[in-house]
Design an enzyme around this catalytic site. Structure first.
Site, mmCIF file in Angstrom:
data_model
loop_
_atom_site.group_PDB
_atom_site.id
_atom_site.type_symbol
_atom_site.label_atom_id
_atom_site.label_comp_id
_atom_site.label_asym_id
_atom_site.label_seq_id
_atom_site.Cartn_x
_atom_site.Cartn_y
_atom_site.Cartn_z
ATOM 1 N N GLY A 72 0.783 -1.228 0.000
ATOM 2 C CA GLY A 72 0.000 0.000 0.000
ATOM 3 C C GLY A 72 0.817 1.280 0.000
ATOM 4 O O GLY A 72 0.373 2.297 0.535
ATOM 5 N N ASN A 102 1.457 3.229 -2.501
ATOM 6 C CA ASN A 102 0.737 4.259 -3.268
ATOM 7 C C ASN A 102 -0.451 4.788 -2.475
ATOM 8 O O ASN A 102 -0.745 5.988 -2.494
ATOM 9 C CB ASN A 102 0.255 3.690 -4.605
ATOM 10 C CG ASN A 102 1.404 3.518 -5.595
ATOM 11 O OD1 ASN A 102 2.524 3.923 -5.317
ATOM 12 N ND2 ASN A 102 1.122 2.912 -6.731
ATOM 13 N N LEU A 153 -8.795 -10.045 -10.316
ATOM 14 C CA LEU A 153 -9.813 -9.545 -11.246
ATOM 15 C C LEU A 153 -11.173 -9.510 -10.553
ATOM 16 O O LEU A 153 -11.555 -10.469 -9.887
ATOM 17 C CB LEU A 153 -9.920 -10.476 -12.459
ATOM 18 C CG LEU A 153 -8.900 -10.307 -13.568
ATOM 19 C CD1 LEU A 153 -9.225 -11.282 -14.702
ATOM 20 C CD2 LEU A 153 -8.892 -8.877 -14.088
ATOM 21 N N HIS A 209 -1.725 1.295 -12.705
ATOM 22 C CA HIS A 209 -0.965 0.194 -13.311
ATOM 23 C C HIS A 209 0.465 0.652 -13.616
ATOM 24 O O HIS A 209 0.659 1.737 -14.176
ATOM 25 C CB HIS A 209 -1.656 -0.286 -14.593
ATOM 26 C CG HIS A 209 -0.983 -1.485 -15.174
ATOM 27 N ND1 HIS A 209 -1.091 -2.738 -14.616
ATOM 28 C CD2 HIS A 209 -0.156 -1.612 -16.243
ATOM 29 C CE1 HIS A 209 -0.367 -3.589 -15.323
ATOM 30 N NE2 HIS A 209 0.213 -2.940 -16.312
ATOM 31 N N GLY A 265 -12.037 -6.377 -18.866
ATOM 32 C CA GLY A 265 -10.818 -6.975 -19.403
ATOM 33 C C GLY A 265 -9.679 -6.852 -18.397
ATOM 34 O O GLY A 265 -9.863 -6.424 -17.252
HETATM 35 C C1 GAR Z 1 1.687 -0.573 -7.909
HETATM 36 O O1 GAR Z 1 2.798 -0.364 -8.745
HETATM 37 C C2 GAR Z 1 0.441 -0.839 -8.733
HETATM 38 O O2 GAR Z 1 0.400 -0.123 -9.916
HETATM 39 C C3 GAR Z 1 0.608 -2.308 -9.021
HETATM 40 O O3 GAR Z 1 0.983 -2.835 -7.783
HETATM 41 C C4 GAR Z 1 1.807 -1.877 -7.119
HETATM 42 C C5 GAR Z 1 1.305 -1.743 -5.706
HETATM 43 O O4 GAR Z 1 2.282 -1.174 -4.889
HETATM 44 N N1 GAR Z 1 -0.602 -2.857 -9.542
HETATM 45 C C6 GAR Z 1 -0.622 -3.761 -10.527
HETATM 46 O O5 GAR Z 1 0.371 -4.261 -11.018
HETATM 47 C C7 GAR Z 1 -2.020 -4.133 -10.990
HETATM 48 N N2 GAR Z 1 -1.968 -4.805 -12.254
HETATM 49 P P1 GAR Z 1 1.929 -0.716 -3.391
HETATM 50 O O6 GAR Z 1 1.179 -1.859 -2.710
HETATM 51 O O7 GAR Z 1 3.267 -0.469 -2.776
HETATM 52 O O8 GAR Z 1 1.099 0.528 -3.488
#
Ligand code: GAR
Length: 198
Positions: free
Chosen positions: A13, A15, A92, A109, A143
């Site tokens: 988490g 982000n 998903l 993403h 998708g």
């Molecule tokens: C982020 O880079 C997000 O974009 C990616 O997981 C990471 C989570 O990081 N999501 C995907 O790849 C979805 N396809 P975090 O848990 O440190 O925020």
């Protein structure tokens, strides 16, 4: 308007932390009202740190994807969010969950979509030997990472990049993009209905 947000995570988490720090500013037009996960994710600890309720709907506790999705949707809808954000949510969503929340359902993403969709966007970009990848915010559809793009930005791949070093640099961009996307949606500069995939 102050946008209410439910954020779904599967991992650390980081982000989400950026969003929580941004929304600590009284002027920021959005508040995270709940944090949800599909497993015992480390990032759920942010709930305690920031005083935000959390919920976990473990995929393994349900007989099938639809039953899991219905339970997850029930938890999300309790909070009546204006927006649900997938932030490192690695599962998903069933179509009926997407239909119920769309277009107020966005995902971050770590690639410049439609390049490198899926669970390994950073690894796949490195393996492909590209000189630039990126970060994207999209509206979720049925998708895999192919919904309408809300915003995106390029990130260079450096010759000595590892998956971790590249992902760390992408995340810096992702954090800026996701905070800006929430601002733009709250201020009406981005209308998700115009990006509706369904
Ligand atoms: C982020 O880079 C997000 O974009 C990616 O997981 C990471 C989570 O990081 N999501 C995907 O790849 C979805 N396809 P975090 O848990 O440190 O925020």
């Amino acid at each position: 308007m102050v946008l209410s947000l439910v954020v779904l995570i599967s991992g650390g988490g980081s982000n989400l932390r950026a969003l929580l720090e941004a929304s600590g500013d009284a002027e920021f037009p959005a508040r995270v009202v709940a944090i949800g996960a599909d497993r015992d994710a480390d990032g759920l600890e942010l709930g305690e740190e920031f005083g935000i309720p959390t919920f976990s709907v473990p995929f393994s506790s349900y007989p099938d994807r639809d039953a899991w999705g219905d339970a997850l949707l029930e938890q999300i809808q309790q909070w009546q969010p204006d927006l649900t954000m997938l932030s490192g949510f690695m599962r998903l969503l069933p179509p009926r969950v997407v239909s119920a929340l769309s277009p107020h359902l966005i995902n971050t993403h770590p690639a410049y979509l439609p390049e490198f969709p899926g669970a390994h966007g950073v690894r796949d970009a490195l393996a492909a030997g590209v000189t630039q990848t990126g970060a994207s915010i999209i509206v979720v559809d049925n998708g895999v990472d192919d919904g309408p793009i809300v915003s995106q930005e390029r990130v260079p791949v450096l010759p000595d990049d590892t998956q971790d070093s590249l992902h760390d640099r992408i995340k810096l961009v992702e954090r800026r993009l996701l905070v800006q996307a929430v601002l733009d949606i709250a201020n009406g500069h981005v209308d998700l209905k115009e990006h509706s995939p369904i």
